[in-house]
Each structure stands twice: as C-alpha cells, then as structure tokens.
Scaffold this active site. Structure first.
Site, short mmCIF file in Angstrom:
data_model
loop_
_atom_site.label_atom_id
_atom_site.label_comp_id
_atom_site.label_asym_id
_atom_site.label_seq_id
_atom_site.Cartn_x
_atom_site.Cartn_y
_atom_site.Cartn_z
N ARG A 106 0.86 -1.11 -0.24
CA ARG A 106 -0.01 -0.01 0.08
C ARG A 106 0.87 1.34 -0.04
O ARG A 106 0.64 2.39 -0.72
CB ARG A 106 -0.99 -0.17 1.10
CG ARG A 106 -2.08 0.94 1.28
CD ARG A 106 -3.03 0.81 0.16
NE ARG A 106 -2.74 1.79 -1.01
CZ ARG A 106 -3.18 1.34 -2.20
NH1 ARG A 106 -3.69 0.16 -2.48
NH2 ARG A 106 -2.86 2.03 -3.18
N LYS A 141 2.07 25.18 -4.71
CA LYS A 141 0.92 24.76 -4.11
C LYS A 141 1.00 23.12 -4.04
O LYS A 141 0.39 22.32 -4.56
CB LYS A 141 -0.17 25.06 -4.76
CG LYS A 141 -0.53 26.45 -4.59
CD LYS A 141 -1.63 27.03 -5.73
CE LYS A 141 -1.93 28.62 -5.55
NZ LYS A 141 -2.77 29.14 -6.72
N LYS A 173 4.51 39.88 -5.51
CA LYS A 173 3.13 39.89 -5.73
C LYS A 173 2.20 41.07 -5.44
O LYS A 173 2.88 41.74 -4.86
CB LYS A 173 2.44 38.67 -5.15
CG LYS A 173 3.11 37.36 -5.48
CD LYS A 173 2.36 36.52 -5.06
CE LYS A 173 2.82 35.05 -5.61
NZ LYS A 173 1.93 33.74 -5.48
N GLU A 202 4.56 40.15 -10.30
CA GLU A 202 3.19 39.92 -10.57
C GLU A 202 2.47 41.14 -11.16
O GLU A 202 2.50 42.20 -10.57
CB GLU A 202 2.60 39.24 -9.65
CG GLU A 202 0.98 39.13 -9.76
CD GLU A 202 0.45 38.15 -8.72
OE1 GLU A 202 0.69 37.14 -8.18
OE2 GLU A 202 -0.44 38.91 -8.01
N ASP A 225 -1.20 37.97 -14.06
CA ASP A 225 -2.22 36.90 -13.07
C ASP A 225 -3.45 37.45 -13.72
O ASP A 225 -4.21 38.47 -13.70
CB ASP A 225 -2.14 37.79 -11.59
CG ASP A 225 -2.79 36.94 -10.77
OD1 ASP A 225 -2.53 35.83 -10.90
OD2 ASP A 225 -3.27 37.65 -9.87
#
Ligand code: 13P
Ligand code: SF4
Length: 643
Positions: A106, A141, A173, A202, A225
């Site tokens: 597993r 992320k 940003k 950004e 963005d």
C-alpha cells in the site's frame, strides 16, 4: 530561473523521512494480516501494473520503500521515470519475503500513484502546448513536506520547476506591491536586499505591465495574473520579447493551448500538484515461480509468438520500427526506419505482414502490399500525433487558398507529405503531382519537388520541412508557416518558396537548445545528434542530424570511445546504449521523451493478433480504400523511384 530541479539524491533524501513516517503510520509494529496468514519463509513475486494509461514517476521512491520494509526484497523496474505506459503495462517486478511484500504494497502504491498522477497531468498540459514554445511550470501549491517529490514528478511529466521555496527567487506579488507602495519601490527594496536572486513581478493589468517593463535593469520575468486571453495577447505585443512572460490563474488542460497560443513563454498551473488524481496502479502478488494459471508472463507471451512464427514460416513477417519496445524488436523479422520498412513491406512475399509501428506506417505497408497480402497492426488506435495535426479538410482548404493566391496551384506548387500522414493526404499528393518523403530522403524529395514547380507545400511537420529547406540553402525568409485561422495576403504567399504546415511531433519538440548547451557545458567532448523533427534551433546547435537509421549508422560507424548525446525517441536511444557499449551514449534531454503511441504496441496485443492469425482470423487488419490507395501509391512510388 528554473534550474532548481531536484536531483535523484535530493529526491531520495526528501523521501526518506516521508517513507519512515508512512511505514510507521501503516505498518507500525507489523502487518497483522500477513503475519497471521502467511508462513514466515514463503517467498512471493509481485507485478506492479498500470490499470490506465499515464506517465510513471517515483520508481526510486518505490524501491526505497521496499528496501526500508525489507532489504531482502529485489525490485526490478521495467520502465523509466518519465515514460508513458499503456493500460495493462508491467511497471516493475518485486520478489522477496511474502510478508514484507504485502506489508509494503500500500505504501509503495500510495507514493507511486500520486507521483505518477502528477506526471500524467503535467504531460497532458505539456502535450497540449507542444507546438508552441511555452513551458509548463509548477507552483508552491504542494502538500506540506512533499514539495521535492511533487516537483520531481512535474519534471518527469515534462514540466519545468518554478521556485522550490521562498528563498531561491523573488516573486513580488500584489500584496508586496500594495504593501511597499508600488512596483518600483517593491522591486528596489528587493534588489537592494537580495541582489543575486532572480526577480519576477506579478502584474494585474496592462498599466502595471508597463510599469514593470520600464524598470532597469529589466526584470527576469513578469507574471500575468488572471488575465483574459485578449489581455495576454496585448501584453505579449507590448512586451515585444524584452522580458519573458508567465501566465497564471485558471490554467486547465482545456484552456492551456489557447493560453500558449498568446505567445507567453511560461504557464504556471497550481492544479498540477494541488488537485492530483492518482494514476491507477495495482500490485498483483503470486507464487515466486509463477505457473501458467495466472496471466502469461512476458517470456511466455514471447514463446507463444515464436511458436506461431515457426509454424507459419515465410507466410508471416513481423516488421518493427526503431521506436518499438525491446521485447517487440526481439521478435521482429526486420527492424528499420519508416523508409526501410516501407521498402521491406513492398518486397516481402509473406501472406501477412504484422506491422509493429504506428497506424500510418501500417497504411503504407497496406498500400504497397501485393494483391492478397494482409497487413495487421497489434493496436489499431496506435496513431501518430504529428500525422493527426493535418486533416484532409485542412490541407484542401490551404490548397484552395494557394490556388486563389497563385493562379493555379497545380502549376505553381508541389505538395510534399511527410510519410507521417494519413493515406488520404498521400493520395492528395498523388493527385496533385506531389510526392511523399521520409526523414531519410527529405532533401532529395524537396530538390526534386522544386525542379518540378517553383514552390513546395510541405506537411505535416513544419520542422522537417524547415530543416530540409535550410540545409538546401533556402533562407528562412523564403518560408512561411501556414496559418489555418487567419487568411494570408496573396502577395505574401507569392513571395514564398516553401509553405510549411504548422504541425510538429510532440516527442521531438521537447528537445530545446538549452539541452544541447547543458550537455556541451558538462562535457565538451560529447557530440550531439538529433532527428530532423526537432526544431531548427536545436538542429542548428547539434553536430549532426538525420533519420533514425542515420543516427544509428553514424553512431555505429564512429570511432570506439566516442561520446554521443542523442535527440530522438528514448527507446531507440536506450537500445543504442545497450547494443554499443564501445561508445558512450546518453539521451539529450534531462527527461528523455518516449513516443506513447509507438509504446501502445505491447507483447500482449502482438500475441493476441498472432494467436488470432494462428486460428485463421485476421485481427486488426489495416486497409485503405481503392481510390486513396491508387493515388497514395502514385505519390509513394514517385519517392521510391527517386535516384
Ligand atoms: P523515421 O523516418 O526516422 O523512422 O522516423 C519516423 C518517425 O515517426 C519519427 O518520429
Ligand atoms: Fe509520430 Fe512523433 Fe511518435 Fe514519430 S515520434 S510516431 S512523429 S508522434
């Protein structure tokens, strides 16, 4: 700015604590079921198999898990990380103490399925933008603790890593800009404190883009963005190549191709690592000496095929393209490049030709076959991405436009189709005084075509067309890429000698100039040889370029001890490595690309076709209707008869 790629050592170091945690979480003091049901000394064998198509990533981690659970387990991978697999394909075999194998199962699959899921999702996006220069980037992320593993998997999918953490690159940003009081202030502060770190800013709109572009020295990258496609297009025009642009926000597999078409250099997608769909893999365990009760082993399938071949003798011939799997090549009567196999197909007297290659190649064999001969392919859906970029409808529309611009296209333009195309397009060339070419004879064919009429229309591979024309001394300014969407002014068409269809092979498009530069930096003695389906910038940097058989011949006839970085499909590169230990051979790219449709031909589906033939059935026969067959043969024969 994207050189933070995790190496194998970094990957294994990052995986170590996660593996320990996972084993502690899942096995703890012991796998109660296996300990209570299996005798302590039973030895078992396991086969990890793909239950759906995808890209594999994480094999070194899988091996490390088995080793942590029990160092007596032997792990044998059958594919490489980064390789595309088909449903049912064997990924790895393990043998060892049965209790340990079952306890580890597993945890191994959890790592391998997640990493392969990321690689698969990345490859989907990479393939969707393959005909542009855009690169797919990941983001931060990632699941806490799994960053290195996630980003390694993105690389295996053909993506590029964005920064690994907050301290290897500055990304200014909106919050930083608002907090600092403006773009200029934020960037000034960032540069003063971290002069050596690359810097990206950004921007939310074109006004901010202009401010970012006004900065000196120029930024390393600008992030657009959440802009609309029109805004992105405007941004690309406004930037004029001064700073690389990255698009981010709402990047999905459906939208990524149109985002790439705006001309941005990078596209970052958080979904690659935050919304992972695991690749479905399974591990089947059985007795170590598997009998024939379960599914047949690769050896048994190969033995079955050999037995039928022996029974049928000269009545059956198996052809294998150089990009086929090793186990298929071992069973082929002839292996070759597409031209050699086309010739072989036209010369054999066998009743049945089993073509282990992609569909257009089997079609060529069917067109050149003698009456009564049959051509079979182990998987009828094994197509060619490049061939699929040109449909008869699209090519007819282009021809009509050429006709309108030039007066009479049949007098002004020789159509040339690369053999990687449908029979219908070969027939189109036959009807219009045109010809077929392969990568082995493209120069001769283009020279012939230009001796017939002043221009050529070359489809579907723009790179082979461009590389061939350049090698004949035709300048890039005399060539245009056909635009399927925007009409080209007649004067522009009239001024060109070479009109290129905008198609490309997603395997060869993956080679980039920096691959050549990196190989040379690491080892100046390394010679670089690439297939002419690679972009012109790559071919220009390489020492040599040529068809698959040219690549093989060049390496075979080089001085022993010579060193080669090879830019073509990876199964061929790895086979060259095995067959020529006297040379040092490496793949050109860091993540070597495989042709997944070539890989659709497996021992299993070859065995099925051969078993059916043994029963007198023609399974997966490839046929071409009489009209198309006639005209395609005309175009093919023009090629085969060239001196
Ligand atoms: P060759 O003509 O060199 O065999 O190449 C065929 C092909 O599909 C290359 O991608
Ligand atoms: Fe087609 Fe490219 Fe595969 Fe060759 S390598 S068969 S051109 S997709």
């Amino acid at each position: 700015m994207e050189t933070h790629t995790p190496s194998l050592e970094t990957l294994l170091a990052a995986a170590e604590p996660l593996i320990k945690l996972a084993i502690e979480e899942d096995i703890g003091p012991g796998d109660a079921t296996s300990l209570s049901t299996l005798p302590p000394d039973v030895e078992l064998a396991g086969r990890i198999v793909a239950k759906e198509p995808g890209v594999i990533a994480g094999l070194p981690v899988a091996e490390a898990v088995f080793c942590h659970v029990d160092p007596d387990i032997t792990f044998t991978p059958h594919v490489e990380d980064g390789q595309e697999v088909v449903s049912g394909e064997l990924i790895a075999e393990v043998v060892g103490p049965g209790r340990s194998l079952l306890a580890a199962e597993r945890t191994v699959l959890n790592f391998l399925q997640r990493m392969s899921g990321i690689a698969t999702q990345t490859r989907t996006m990479v393939d969707a933008v393959a005909t542009t220069d855009a690169r797919i980037l990941d983001t931060r992320k990632t699941i806490p603790g799994y960053r290195v593993l996630d980003k390694y998997a993105v690389r295996m999918g053909g993506g590029t890593n964005h920064r690994m953490s907050l301290n290897d690159m500055l990304l200014v940003k909106d919050n930083h800009i608002d907090g600092a009081g403006g773009i200029a202030q934020a960037v000034r502060g960032a540069r003063e404190r971290y002069p050596d770190l690359p810097i990206e800013v950004e921007v939310r709109n074109l006004r901010e883009l202009r401010q970012a572009l006004d900065l000196t020295p120029p930024l390393d990258r600008i992030l657009l963005d959440n802009m609309s496609l029109d805004q992105m297009k405007e941004a690309v025009v406004e930037t004029g190549g001064r700073v690389p642009l990255e698009a981010s926000g709402n990047v999905t597999p459906d939208r990524v191709a149109e985002i790439a078409a705006t001309g941005v250099a990078y596209i970052s997608a958080g979904s690659l690592t935050h919304s992972v769909t695991a690749l479905d893999l399974s591990m089947k365990i059985g007795p170590r000496q598997a009998g024939r009760t379960g599914p047949p082993t690769p050896e048994e399938l190969a033995a079955d095929i050999r037995a039928v071949k022996q029974r049928l003798g000269d009545r059956l011939v198996i052809l294998g393209h150089h990009y086929q799997r090793d186990e298929i090549i071992e069973l082929a009567d002839y292996r070759g490049d597409s031209l050699q196999l086309a010739r072989q197909a036209s010369q054999t007297d066998a009743e049945t030709i089993v073509f282990c290659g992609v569909h257009f190649m089997a079609e060529v064999a069917a067109i050149l076959a003698q009456p009564g001969q049959h051509v079979l392919i182990p998987d009828l859906t094994a197509g060619c991405y490049l061939a699929d970029t040109a449909s008869p409808k699209g090519v007819h529309a282009a021809w009509d436009a050429l006709d309108a611009a030039l007066g009479n296209a049949d007098e002004q333009v020789t159509p040339i189709t690369y053999v990687n195309s449908s029979a219908a397009l070969k027939a189109f060339c036959g009807r219009h005084g045109g010809i077929v070419c392969t990568s082995s004879n493209a120069e001769r064919v283009v020279r012939w075509a230009l001796s017939q009429r002043p221009r050529v229309f070359f489809f579907p591979d723009q790179h082979l067309g461009r590389n061939t024309a350049l090698s004949l001394g035709i300048p890039a300014s005399d060539m245009m890429v056909w635009n399927r969407f925007t009409p080209t002014a007649p004067e522009v068409i009239q001024s060109q000698r070479v009109i290129l269809w905008p198609g490309a092979c997603m395997v060869h498009q993956r080679f980039r100039p920096e691959h050549v530069e990196t190989v040379r930096q690491r080892n100046p003695a390394m010679r670089v040889i690439v297939h002419p389906e690679c972009k012109a910038e790559v071919v220009a940097l390489a020492d040599e370029s040529g068809s698959t058989s040219t690549i093989i011949h060049t390496i075979e006839s080089a001085e022993p001890g010579s060193q080669w970085a090879v830019g073509t499909e990876s199964r061929l590169v790895y086979r060259l490595q095995q067959e020529h230990p006297e040379q040092k051979i490496i793949p050109l790219a860091d993540v070597p690309p495989f042709c997944n449709t070539m890989g659709q031909i497996t021992l299993q589906n070859l065995a099925e076709v051969i078993a059916a033939l043994d029963r007198g059935e023609l399974m997966n026969e490839v046929t071409v209707d009489a009209e198309n067959s006639h005209w395609a043969r005309v175009a093919l024969n023009r090629m085969l008869e060239l001196p």
